[in-house]
Design a protein around this motif. Structure first.
Motif: not given
Length: 561
Positions: A135-139, A152-156, A159-169, A176-179
């Motif tokens: 998603f983010l690479p496409q955008v 505007l980016v929602g941090d996965d 919602w708990g452990p998923g497939e997204a690695e911790p990263q900076d924008l 911008v982070w949605l939070d």
């Protein structure tokens, strides 16, 4: 003054619903109000190992709406959502609604070229996505090419452990982070919403040419939700007591309306799944005791072919629906025997949000039958000529529909909008007939019709006959150029596991008592799989394009020898 006679289907199927009930309308924001007021602590969305309550969903949507307004989003602006199945989707969807802005749904399965087309067509002021892989690479690529300015980016991880690695924008601004947006105070005045406001630009499948954006208003979506709720044929389903599985993509109209919006309106629990996995589906039913599941044919095929499916406990199920594409009649019959409930089917379109028809329980299922109009809707068959006269029962024509859920038109496509309507009726492009009981049957898409030796040939009729072959798992039939007949039918077949291929002559022998001579396929090709849309619909247009490309290529010296 005498009253107009009741439609045939109301006379034949009085038990299906209260045909005289009024269809409620309103705004999308109001859909959450009943459940939030009645049961704020009840789980609305169960995702991974966490649950989002109705009160929390409402709070997050309000906070994000305030943040979007503080960020410059104004009523009438477009906001693109490029999201998979994640709680960020309903949070963002309801937030955009409260801003008075319009959601532009982007498909998570779209190629960059398709995303570019949709962004150019709708010109959103910002795009909401998540930091999941894919998603983010496409955008980033879309923003670098100038197709979107603000992301505007929602941090996965919320919602708990998923497939997204911790990263900076990504560096360079524009992200911008949605939070961070959700800390803004409420606006001095919230926008005033109307049912007539365009809530959603939902792209059609693009049967021919580039996909068009259907303009669906708040009223269209809310009416569609309530039209489904009015259909009470069969066992009553108590609101607030159901658990619905949501594995279909929320960016598609089928899942958006029939699962997300409808079950949030009823205060039910939604098991939100990011992707389809037959083992998780079985666990959701047998262990988590889901009562409702809507799927597309590929999901039903996977369940049917799962080893040991006959031993699974499906007793919690109260309602199952197959949609998005036709399900072979023989497959439906086998599934019903395993599930222990009737597999409901019907018909609808993006342009109808997608409420259209449903098959009453009292009616005998048969291939191609889509049932009767849902309450509050009218359907009829009209001739294919310019006059669009009403067709008598059993005569083939084009299905026309009208009702409060029918879209406003195509975004910036005035000519296409004019062509889509006739005297207030939406011309669906689906060819069909209505029988003496008021039951409608799909024959084919008007654009798919094959004219062979002057005869009208309908691919769906050929597909239904081929599906009866014991070796066939899936089939698509298209028209190809034929020097003698003008056009002829070609069948693309996926075989069941372990089944041997057959020749065209063998297929023709199998079909000789099932099809007329003019309907017989003149070409046969086996495939490992068939092309599908994001909603699981088989895409004949991809095969048509391939055949046209093959015919356009000059023959090589080797093939000409």
């Amino acid at each position: 003054m005498s009253q107009a006679p009741r439609p045939i289907w109301q006379e034949r199927f009085p038990q299906a619903c209260d045909w005289d009930a009024a269809v409620e309308t309103g705004t999308v924001s109001d859909l959450l109000v009943p459940a939030v007021a009645a049961r704020p602590d009840a789980v609305a969305i169960a995702f991974r190992e966490s649950g989002l309550s109705y009160g929390e969903l409402d709070r997050l949507a309000t906070r994000l709406a305030a943040g979007l307004i503080a960020d410059g989003v104004r009523p009438g602006d477009r906001v693109a959502l490029f999201l998979p199945n994640t709680p960020w989707h309903p949070v963002a969807f309801f937030a955009v609604a409260r801003c008075g802005a319009t959601v532009v749904h982007l498909s998570a399965l779209d190629a960059l070229r398709e995303l570019e087309h949709k962004l150019v067509a709708t010109q959103p002021v910002c795009l909401i996505t998540t930091n999941l892989p894919g998603f983010l690479p496409q955008v980033q690529a879309l923003r670098a090419a100038g197709f979107v300015d603000r992301v505007l980016v929602g941090d996965d991880a919320r919602w708990g452990p998923g497939e997204a690695e911790p990263q900076d924008l990504p560096p360079g601004g524009g992200f911008v982070w949605l939070d961070d947006l959700m800390t803004a105070p409420d606006p001095a005045n919230w926008p005033v919403l109307s049912p007539e406001d365009v809530m959603l630009l939902q792209f059609t499948g693009g049967t021919t040419g580039a996909p068009k954006a259907a303009m669906l208003t708040h009223g269209n979506l809310v009416s569609a939700v309530n039209i489904y709720r009015l259909w009470t044929d069969g066992e009553p389903l108590e609101a607030g007591a159901q658990t619905a599985i949501a594995v279909l993509p929320l960016f598609h109209i089928y899942a958006l309306t029939t699962i997300l919006l409808r079950h949030l309106r009823d205060g039910n629990r939604i098991l939100l799944r990011q992707r389809f996995d037959v083992e998780i589906l079985i666990e959701d039913i047998a262990v988590r005791r889901a009562t409702m599941f809507s799927g597309v044919p590929t999901m039903w095929f996977a369940l049917l072919n799962r080893k040991g499916v006959e031993t699974v406990d499906f007793s919690s199920l109260r309602s199952c629906v197959s949609g998005g594409a036709p399900l072979p009649f023989e497959v439906q019959t086998r599934l019903e025997g395993i599930l222990g409930v009737r597999l409901n089917n019907g018909w609808g379109m993006t342009e109808t949000a997608p409420a259209g028809s449903r098959l009453p329980r009292q009616a005998k299922p048969r291939p191609g039958v889509i049932g009767v109009p849902l309450p509050g809707l009218e359907m009829k068959i009209v001739s294919l000529d310019a006059g669009r006269a009403d067709c008598p029962p059993d005569e083939i024509g084009e299905i026309a529909i009208r009702g409060p859920n029918v879209f406003k038109g195509y975004w910036n496509e005035a000519e296409a909008t004019r062509d889509a309507f006739h005297e207030g009726w939406f011309l669906t492009g689906d060819l069909g007939r209505m029988d003496a009981d008021g039951l409608f049957q799909i024959v084919d898409r008007r654009k798919n019709m094959i004219i062979s030796s002057g005869f009208n040939v309908y691919p769906v009729a050929i597909e239904n006959a081929i599906y009866e072959h014991p070796a066939v798992q899936e089939v698509l039939v298209i028209g190809i150029d034929d020097d003698y007949r003008g056009q002829a039918a070609k069948a693309f077949v996926v075989l069941k596991a372990g089944m041997p291929a057959f020749t065209l002559d063998e297929l023709l022998h199998f079909l000789k008592d099932r099809l007329g001579r003019h309907e017989m396929p003149r070409a046969l090709e086996f495939r490992d799989s068939l092309p599908r849309s994001a909603a699981g619909k088989l895409l004949a247009k991809v095969l048509i394009a391939e055949e046209q490309e093959k015919r356009a290529k000059p023959a090589s010296p080797e093939s000409a020898a």
